[in-house]
Design a protein around this motif. Structure first.
Motif, PDB file in Angstrom:
ATOM      1  N   SER A 130       1.189   9.606  -3.056  1.00  0.00           N
ATOM      2  CA  SER A 130       1.839   8.953  -1.914  1.00  0.00           C
ATOM      3  C   SER A 130       1.104   9.235  -0.612  1.00  0.00           C
ATOM      4  O   SER A 130       1.030   8.374   0.270  1.00  0.00           O
ATOM      5  CB  SER A 130       3.303   9.407  -1.803  1.00  0.00           C
ATOM      6  OG  SER A 130       3.393  10.768  -1.398  1.00  0.00           O
ATOM      7  N   ALA A 131       0.548  10.442  -0.483  1.00  0.00           N
ATOM      8  CA  ALA A 131      -0.207  10.761   0.733  1.00  0.00           C
ATOM      9  C   ALA A 131      -1.455   9.899   0.837  1.00  0.00           C
ATOM     10  O   ALA A 131      -1.821   9.435   1.924  1.00  0.00           O
ATOM     11  CB  ALA A 131      -0.571  12.241   0.743  1.00  0.00           C
ATOM     12  N   VAL A 132      -2.114   9.655  -0.301  1.00  0.00           N
ATOM     13  CA  VAL A 132      -3.281   8.774  -0.308  1.00  0.00           C
ATOM     14  C   VAL A 132      -2.874   7.360   0.095  1.00  0.00           C
ATOM     15  O   VAL A 132      -3.578   6.681   0.862  1.00  0.00           O
ATOM     16  CB  VAL A 132      -3.936   8.773  -1.699  1.00  0.00           C
ATOM     17  CG1 VAL A 132      -5.054   7.731  -1.782  1.00  0.00           C
ATOM     18  CG2 VAL A 132      -4.487  10.158  -2.024  1.00  0.00           C
ATOM     19  N   GLU A 139      -3.960   5.061   3.601  1.00  0.00           N
ATOM     20  CA  GLU A 139      -4.439   3.680   3.634  1.00  0.00           C
ATOM     21  C   GLU A 139      -3.602   2.837   4.597  1.00  0.00           C
ATOM     22  O   GLU A 139      -4.139   2.022   5.356  1.00  0.00           O
ATOM     23  CB  GLU A 139      -4.378   3.085   2.230  1.00  0.00           C
ATOM     24  CG  GLU A 139      -5.314   3.735   1.226  1.00  0.00           C
ATOM     25  CD  GLU A 139      -5.079   3.237  -0.193  1.00  0.00           C
ATOM     26  OE1 GLU A 139      -4.060   2.545  -0.416  1.00  0.00           O
ATOM     27  OE2 GLU A 139      -5.903   3.537  -1.071  1.00  0.00           O
ATOM     28  N   ILE A 140      -2.297   3.014   4.567  1.00  0.00           N
ATOM     29  CA  ILE A 140      -1.403   2.225   5.415  1.00  0.00           C
ATOM     30  C   ILE A 140      -1.642   2.540   6.889  1.00  0.00           C
ATOM     31  O   ILE A 140      -1.728   1.632   7.734  1.00  0.00           O
ATOM     32  CB  ILE A 140       0.063   2.491   5.040  1.00  0.00           C
ATOM     33  CG1 ILE A 140       0.368   1.938   3.637  1.00  0.00           C
ATOM     34  CG2 ILE A 140       1.022   1.879   6.068  1.00  0.00           C
ATOM     35  CD1 ILE A 140       1.733   2.344   3.103  1.00  0.00           C
ATOM     36  N   TRP A 141      -1.758   3.815   7.221  1.00  0.00           N
ATOM     37  CA  TRP A 141      -1.874   4.238   8.611  1.00  0.00           C
ATOM     38  C   TRP A 141      -3.325   4.356   9.079  1.00  0.00           C
ATOM     39  O   TRP A 141      -3.560   4.506  10.285  1.00  0.00           O
ATOM     40  CB  TRP A 141      -1.189   5.589   8.797  1.00  0.00           C
ATOM     41  CG  TRP A 141       0.318   5.549   8.736  1.00  0.00           C
ATOM     42  CD1 TRP A 141       1.124   4.500   9.058  1.00  0.00           C
ATOM     43  CD2 TRP A 141       1.184   6.621   8.334  1.00  0.00           C
ATOM     44  NE1 TRP A 141       2.443   4.853   8.881  1.00  0.00           N
ATOM     45  CE2 TRP A 141       2.513   6.144   8.446  1.00  0.00           C
ATOM     46  CE3 TRP A 141       0.984   7.921   7.895  1.00  0.00           C
ATOM     47  CZ2 TRP A 141       3.622   6.930   8.130  1.00  0.00           C
ATOM     48  CZ3 TRP A 141       2.071   8.710   7.578  1.00  0.00           C
ATOM     49  CH2 TRP A 141       3.380   8.222   7.698  1.00  0.00           C
ATOM     50  N   ASP A 142      -4.273   4.380   8.152  1.00  0.00           N
ATOM     51  CA  ASP A 142      -5.662   4.671   8.491  1.00  0.00           C
ATOM     52  C   ASP A 142      -5.739   5.990   9.257  1.00  0.00           C
ATOM     53  O   ASP A 142      -6.438   6.123  10.262  1.00  0.00           O
ATOM     54  CB  ASP A 142      -6.274   3.535   9.325  1.00  0.00           C
ATOM     55  CG  ASP A 142      -7.793   3.675   9.464  1.00  0.00           C
ATOM     56  OD1 ASP A 142      -8.406   4.308   8.583  1.00  0.00           O
ATOM     57  OD2 ASP A 142      -8.342   3.164  10.462  1.00  0.00           O
ATOM     58  N   ASP A 143      -5.016   6.994   8.750  1.00  0.00           N
ATOM     59  CA  ASP A 143      -4.913   8.283   9.437  1.00  0.00           C
ATOM     60  C   ASP A 143      -4.611   9.343   8.374  1.00  0.00           C
ATOM     61  O   ASP A 143      -3.452   9.575   8.019  1.00  0.00           O
ATOM     62  CB  ASP A 143      -3.798   8.222  10.474  1.00  0.00           C
ATOM     63  CG  ASP A 143      -3.751   9.459  11.363  1.00  0.00           C
ATOM     64  OD1 ASP A 143      -4.229  10.525  10.935  1.00  0.00           O
ATOM     65  OD2 ASP A 143      -3.206   9.353  12.486  1.00  0.00           O
ATOM     66  N   LEU A 144      -5.672   9.972   7.850  1.00  0.00           N
ATOM     67  CA  LEU A 144      -5.493  10.937   6.776  1.00  0.00           C
ATOM     68  C   LEU A 144      -4.700  12.172   7.199  1.00  0.00           C
ATOM     69  O   LEU A 144      -3.780  12.589   6.475  1.00  0.00           O
ATOM     70  CB  LEU A 144      -6.861  11.346   6.208  1.00  0.00           C
ATOM     71  CG  LEU A 144      -6.837  12.306   5.027  1.00  0.00           C
ATOM     72  CD1 LEU A 144      -6.081  11.722   3.848  1.00  0.00           C
ATOM     73  CD2 LEU A 144      -8.265  12.680   4.627  1.00  0.00           C
TER      74      LEU A 144
END
Length: 385
Positions: free
Chosen positions: A320-322, A326-331
């Motif tokens: 889910s973190a991965v 992708e959704i936020w473009d913010d790792l």
């Protein structure tokens, strides 16, 4: 095991370190179970683990998982020996990168009818605490008491817990038919009838029984559970808030975070009240709720998602973190939903970030084809997976 053995020194080098505000090429050093240095650069010191540019992130922190219940009751009415179940549960979580867990146990039982639920939490907690004291577990375990408002014996069961039990979370569960998670009775019927093997008449009797319990005990149980959480020094959580009125009540009760709000309206109200929003990783990975409630991805895109829980699929937490990255473009922001944010919500100040002085719970992760391949798990600097 992690709680019994002497922690070992460790250096993970040439890694992409996911810090709270950035990703840094460097190394992290753990001595005596604690992070003692974070160094920039791709140098690999003698004796260090060369991570070959894999990610290094904090160990995952799980606030609400039904996984222990799945192990002690692998099928309806099948009671599995608790200690082997707990050991298997612990090993499964360690294998998915979870290094801290709040094991959810139901308190509040129904002793009549085909939909009965017999009390088990006190016995299971005793066995878990004894196993933890004996150093049996690989990861760190705390207690999460799921207070079933719609039950017969909630307050009596809560009264058996005390300060020595280290209860971290008490969540207010109201599964009364016709509201919150089960606004749609057809959804409830599909869930309960299949699990408990009820026919139409038995399901109708079950619904009537729950409605009667809510009428008799609802207000008393909710007020009592709030008071018991305060007595135990536990964080109070709400569950399945659906309306602004639900959230207003949660705020009045002193709720710290909201588990699985079912609507955008409720999530927005949580934000207004400063209540952290937690959603399920399976909801995010599947693209929607199995109960027909709001999609976690919709809340993420609306900036209304703070914490993710694996719920009923432990391996979904890292994935889910991965997906959120992708959704936020913010790792770093995505990793925070499964590390520092749940730590903060549970009042844990010694873990959840890569920083000097923090507990040495870390993961080595390789991103591959939109997935997350776990390459190593360390608890207090000791390799457990």
């Amino acid at each position: 095991m992690a709680d019994a053995d002497t922690p070992r020194d460790l250096c993970l080098a040439n890694a992409q370190l996911v810090l709270p505000d950035r990703v840094l090429t460097g190394s992290v050093t753990i001595e005596a179970g604690t992070i003692t240095a974070i160094t920039e650069g791709d140098h690999v010191p003698t004796g260090a683990v060369d991570c070959r540019q894999d990610l290094v992130i904090p160990g995952l922190i799980e606030l609400h998982t039904d996984n222990v219940e799945r192990h002690i009751e692998p099928r309806p009415s099948v009671d599995w020996p608790h200690l082997p179940a707990l050991i298997a549960h612990d090993a499964e979580l360690a294998s998915t990168g979870i290094t801290t867990v709040f094991d959810a146990m139901r308190v509040g039982s129904i002793h009549s009818g085909k939909g009965r639920y017999i009390d088990y939490a006190r016995q299971l907690a005793d066995e878990l605490l004894a196993a933890r004291a004996a150093g049996v577990f690989k990861i760190s375990h705390f207690l999460h008491l799921r207070a079933e408002i719609c039950s017969e014996t909630l307050l009596e069961e809560l009264a058996t817990f005390g300060a020595d039990d280290r209860v971290g979370i008490v969540s207010l569960m109201d599964h009364t038919p016709g509201q919150r998670q089960f606004r749609d009775l057809d959804v409830l019927k599909t869930y309960v009838a299949k699990k408990r093997g009820m026919n139409d008449a038995e399901f109708a009797a079950h619904v009537d029984n729950l409605l009667g319990l809510q009428a008799r005990f609802g207000q008393k149980h909710e007020a009592g559970a709030v008071a018991e959480a305060a007595r135990l020094g536990a964080v109070l959580a709400s569950h399945d808030d659906t309306t602004r009125a639900h959230v207003a009540t949660s705020a009045q009760n002193g709720v710290g975070f909201a588990e699985f709000p079912t609507t955008v309206e409720a999530a927005e109200a949580c934000c207004d009240h400063g209540i952290a929003v937690m959603m399920g990783a399976p909801n995010l990975i599947r693209g929607g709720s199995h109960s027909g409630n709001v999609a976690a991805e919709d809340l993420a895109r609306a900036d209304l998602l703070d914490i993710v829980s694996s719920d009923y699929v432990p391996s979904a937490l890292l994935l889910s973190a991965v997906r959120l990255a992708e959704i936020w473009d913010d790792l770093p922001r995505a990793i925070a939903t499964v590390t520092s944010n749940p730590a903060r919500a549970a009042r844990l100040t010694d873990r959840g970030t890569l920083a000097v002085g923090m507990r040495g719970d870390v993961l080595r992760v390789r991103r591959m084809l939109g997935n997350a391949l776990l390459r190593g798990t360390w608890s207090q600097g000791q390799k457990i997976g």
